[in-house]
Design an enzyme around this catalytic site. Structure first.
Site, PDB file in Angstrom:
ATOM      1  CB  CYS A  14      36.873  15.118 -75.486  1.00  0.00           C
ATOM      2  SG  CYS A  14      36.256  16.615 -76.282  1.00  0.00           S
ATOM      3  CB  CYS A  84      -6.416  11.408 -53.795  1.00  0.00           C
ATOM      4  SG  CYS A  84      -7.443  11.173 -52.337  1.00  0.00           S
ATOM      5  CG  ASP A 496      36.733  14.298 -28.901  1.00  0.00           C
ATOM      6  OD1 ASP A 496      37.047  14.998 -27.934  1.00  0.00           O
ATOM      7  OD2 ASP A 496      35.771  13.512 -28.907  1.00  0.00           O
ATOM      8  CG  ASP A 685      32.273  11.276 -30.802  1.00  0.00           C
ATOM      9  OD1 ASP A 685      32.999  12.127 -30.251  1.00  0.00           O
ATOM     10  OD2 ASP A 685      31.588  10.458 -30.169  1.00  0.00           O
ATOM     11  CG  ASP A 689      34.281  16.626 -31.050  1.00  0.00           C
ATOM     12  OD1 ASP A 689      34.995  17.277 -30.269  1.00  0.00           O
ATOM     13  OD2 ASP A 689      33.993  15.426 -30.878  1.00  0.00           O
TER      14      ASP A 689
END
Length: 803
Positions: A14, A84, A496, A685, A689
């Site tokens: 809850c 390794c 833009d 874009d 910007d």
């Protein structure tokens, strides 16, 4: 260094649990922020030293919300020695949330114990693969946790219902049909009936209902009661009173000798039914993530010396060559090397039309190949792929906590203790002014049961889950969930121009006179130039199949133009300022192109003007519909661009933007954004910007733009269509409207029904709410909130102004 850890928690039932878990986390030294989500039972914590995952999970466990652990196994190839295995173990142990990692050289396996939700098996495998060992997930100890939870709920519900049915019929049937009561009393003594009800109700509470006592009573002992505590205390009170009335009736007044076994049992049935419906709805709410994960193919056709071999995707590394059969999903991100086809990118961008792909074009993992076979070179794997980044963005957004949630958290933190106090007060008032103990018990239990704050806790997060998931399916990614609330209040969107409202790829639109010979000469000169406009001229000549002659003695004058010797003639191209002696009649043609927003390029041979070319960055098809859609939504549009005023005005006039800020330098875009406040979003874009995207109230980045722009934005428009901005606003408004509806219902439900459960209507001749009806109302309240949120799955993209 600040880190982020995601956990899956048990015991979340809850809104009070959410507030309490967050308070426990933020109380730990070093924790900067914590967000807990009831809808997916997750916690996201930002922390620095001295906080550690161990200290935080230990604190959560003490509070009754233990973090879940899972064991994941990876198949690891390439391990040849103990060094390794040690390296593999170190790589895995360094991943967030990993508790223990063991690599087995003989079995070629790595076994990882980790906090559930901290990292995916695929992400762990990708990290091991990057370290030089081909790894792929094998098993997870808990792959079907949600399915098993549903199965357990379903089993408990059926068991509880079968055991409760005889109790309910024998007790309530007599109240509803007096003749049935008399028949039953003549058949079985009342004490035997009560003993039978006691046995069945006890089994119901001890088996299907034990989950409430196992979680609720410890929480009550800690002084932090939750929803389970309310149910546990309510059912235990009804059962205890009825047990006394059955086996020690002499301690009660004759008028108070009644049993409520049916109430205790039916409460368990109804709440289990509510939780089952909640679980189903939560599964549908998270369907977007499941759908995105399902886009990942498990295997791919890898080029090996012997031919094409099918291998697990997790073992493939950057640089590998893959075959994509017709109709198959692209397994990873990469570039087309061979073949041509059309690829369906709808699940990532929301765009219905397939996109043509040829050698050199980008491919995104999860998209679907069309009818042609493709050979691709892999460039990104694991968490670096676009699909993985999208999933991570959606998961982060779905776990967000909006500012509107702060009020809910403050209320629910004290809600359950307040309800328990109110229940005690209700019992006392009924004992003083009511007819007896039995009625007081009924009122108190009803208050406890009806006030469970499940709906409050689900009201906000489930809407966010469904809304952001549906937005992702429409090609709109909310990188930060908080943008949902902010974007809904936006009243102005600034765009833009280049790459956002236009294609960002100049093309040749006009040539006067329309002479292929002049186009050959122009392309010969521009072939040596790197300017975007020059490339447009060359592409136009290539598209017409013209043979472009070689050029010698090329010379460029920045900002003016270029010239070269072509076929024994000096050919000059450029702006009007490249031709100081004038351009004659071609000047008028060029100025006409400029008025249309096109860039004129004049051409002269041996100093004599011979014609004019026009190059333009075409407006995207969705630009004008986007502006129209925003206008219908009451949102103004503006353009902020570094382009020339004349070009900007031409584009703005074509698509319907009235407010234009042109010839703005990158640094000036931030000032332009500030002048448009309050309530401004910016869509862009490019790298230039990024400052404006960060400065706006909400930044929306075009998905094919630069990574810098995307990182600075809160929302990503994957398709690159400007209509995505209108879709994002439409989604945000729908989600916030849905949240308000849920909150009004959740709070209104409690405000209205708690007094009714307490018996406030009884003095006025009204009914006294029974605990069974209270349990049903409580369960239906949560189901209403979930069902209302699921309506967001019907949202559609904005097309020309209609959502």
């Amino acid at each position: 260094m600040t880190q982020t850890l995601r956990l899956k928690l048990d015991g979340m039932t809850c809104a009070s649990c959410v507030a309490r878990a967050e308070r426990v986390l933020t109380a730990q030294p070093g924790v900067a922020a914590a967000r807990v989500n009831l809808a997916d039972e997750s916690a996201e914590v930002r922390f620095d030293s001295p906080a550690t995952p161990e200290t935080m999970t230990a604190a959560l466990a003490r509070a009754g919300y233990p973090a879940r652990q899972v064991t994941v196994q990876l198949a690891v190839e390439g391990m040849t020695c103990a060094s390794c295995t040690g390296r593999v173990e170190r790589v895995l142990a360094a991943q967030p949330g990993v508790l223990e990692a063991r690599a087995n050289l003989a079995a070629r396996r790595a076994t990882i114990t980790m906090w559930e939700g901290a990292a995916s098996p695929e992400a762990l495998a990708a990290q091991v693969t990057k370290a030089g060992f081909a790894a792929t997930p094998l098993t997870s100890a808990d792959p079907d946790a949600r399915s098993r939870e549903m199965a357990a709920l379903r089993r408990d519900l059926w068991l509880a219902a079968l055991l409760t049915a005889p109790v309910f019929v024998t007790e309530m049937g007599g109240h509803l049909i007096p003749a049935f009561h008399h028949w039953l009393m003549g058949l079985v003594p009342q004490l035997w009936l009560w003993v039978g009800q006691f046995v069945l109700a006890t089994v119901v509470l001890a088996l299907p209902g034990r989950r409430f006592f196992r979680k609720g009573l410890p929480a009550l002992m800690r002084g932090a009661p939750d929803m389970n505590s309310l149910v546990a205390v309510g059912t235990l009170a009804a059962w205890s009173y009825s047990t006394v009335a059955t086996f020690a009736a002499q301690v009660l007044p004759a008028a108070a000798r009644a049993v409520y076994f049916e109430a205790a049992a039916v409460i368990v049935v109804l709440i289990l039914a509510g939780r089952l419906m909640e679980a189903r709805a939560r599964g549908r709410a998270g369907a977007a993530i499941a759908g995105l994960v399902g886009l990942r193919p498990d295997t791919a056709l890898l080029s090996v010396p012997e031919g094409w071999q099918e291998l697990p995707v997790a073992t493939i590394r950057p640089g590998a060559r893959l075959m994509i059969r017709p109709g198959a999903r692209v397994p990873l991100d990469g570039v087309v090397e061979e073949g041509r086809s059309a690829v369906d990118e709808a699940m990532l961008t929301g765009e219905a039309l397939p996109v043509a792909k040829a050698p050199g074009d980008r491919l995104t993992g999860g998209t679907v190949n069309g009818t042609g076979a493709l050979v691709m070179q892999v460039t990104e794997v694991g968490g670096d792929t676009v699909l993985s980044r999208i999933i991570a963005m959606v998961e982060e957004a779905q776990s967000a906590k909006l500012p509107v949630q702060a009020l809910v958290d403050r209320i629910t933190l004290w809600f359950v203790p307040a309800v328990m106090g109110l229940a005690v007060l209700t019992v006392l008032i009924w004992l003083i002014f009511g007819p007896g103990l039995a009625e007081a018990l009924v009122a108190g239990v009803s208050v406890l049961i009806i006030a469970c704050p499940c709906a409050m806790g689900l009201a906000t997060p489930v809407s966010i889950m469904v809304g952001t998931g549906r937005a992702a399916e429409l090609g709109v990614l909310f990188r930060r969930g908080e943008a949902l609330q902010t974007l809904s209040k936006v009243r102005r969107v600034a765009f833009d121009k280049t790459g956002t409202l236009t294609e960002g790829k100049p093309v040749l639109t006009d040539l006067k006179p329309a002479s292929p010979h002049l186009l050959r000469l122009a392309a010969a000169v521009e072939g040596a130039s790197e300017h975007p406009l020059a490339r447009a001229v060359v592409q136009a000549a290539e598209a017409q199949g013209l043979q472009i002659p070689p050029a010698q003695d090329f010379a460029a004058t920045p900002g003016h133009g270029a010239e070269a010797m072509v076929e024994g003639q000096r050919v000059t191209l450029g702006a009007a300022r490249m031709f100081p002696r004038g351009l004659g009649p071609w000047q008028v043609e060029g100025e006409g192109f400029a008025v249309q927003g096109k860039t004129p390029i004049y051409l002269a041979v041996e100093g004599k003007p011979m014609g004019v070319l026009a190059v333009a960055d075409r407006v995207k098809p969705g630009a004008a519909p986007a502006i129209a859609a925003l206008r219908e939504m009451g949102v103004e549009s503006a353009m902020i661009t570094g382009d020339a005023q004349r070009v900007a005005l031409a584009v703005a006039g074509e698509i319907g933007i009235a407010e234009v800020r042109a010839e703005v330098l990158p640094g000036g875009k931030v000032a332009a954004i500030e002048s448009l406040r309050p309530g401004v979003a910016f869509v862009g874009d490019g790298i230039n910007d990024a400052p404006a995207l960060a400065a706006a109230d909400v930044g929306l980045a075009i998905g094919h733009g630069t990574d810098v722009a995307i990182e600075a934005a809160e929302v990503v428009l994957m398709s690159g269509d400007p209509r995505g901005a209108a879709t994002a606003i439409s989604v945000s408004r729908a989600v916030m409207r849905n949240i308000r509806q849920n909150l009004v219902w959740a709070f209104g439900y409690n405000v209205a029904l708690i007094p009714v459960a307490a018996g406030a209507l009884v003095p006025f001749g009204g009914p006294q709410l029974s605990p069974m009806l209270a349990a049903g109302a409580m369960a239906l309240s949560s189901v209403f909130v979930l069902t209302n949120a699921l309506r967001l799955r019907r949202l559609r993209s904005v097309e020309g102004g209609a959502a």
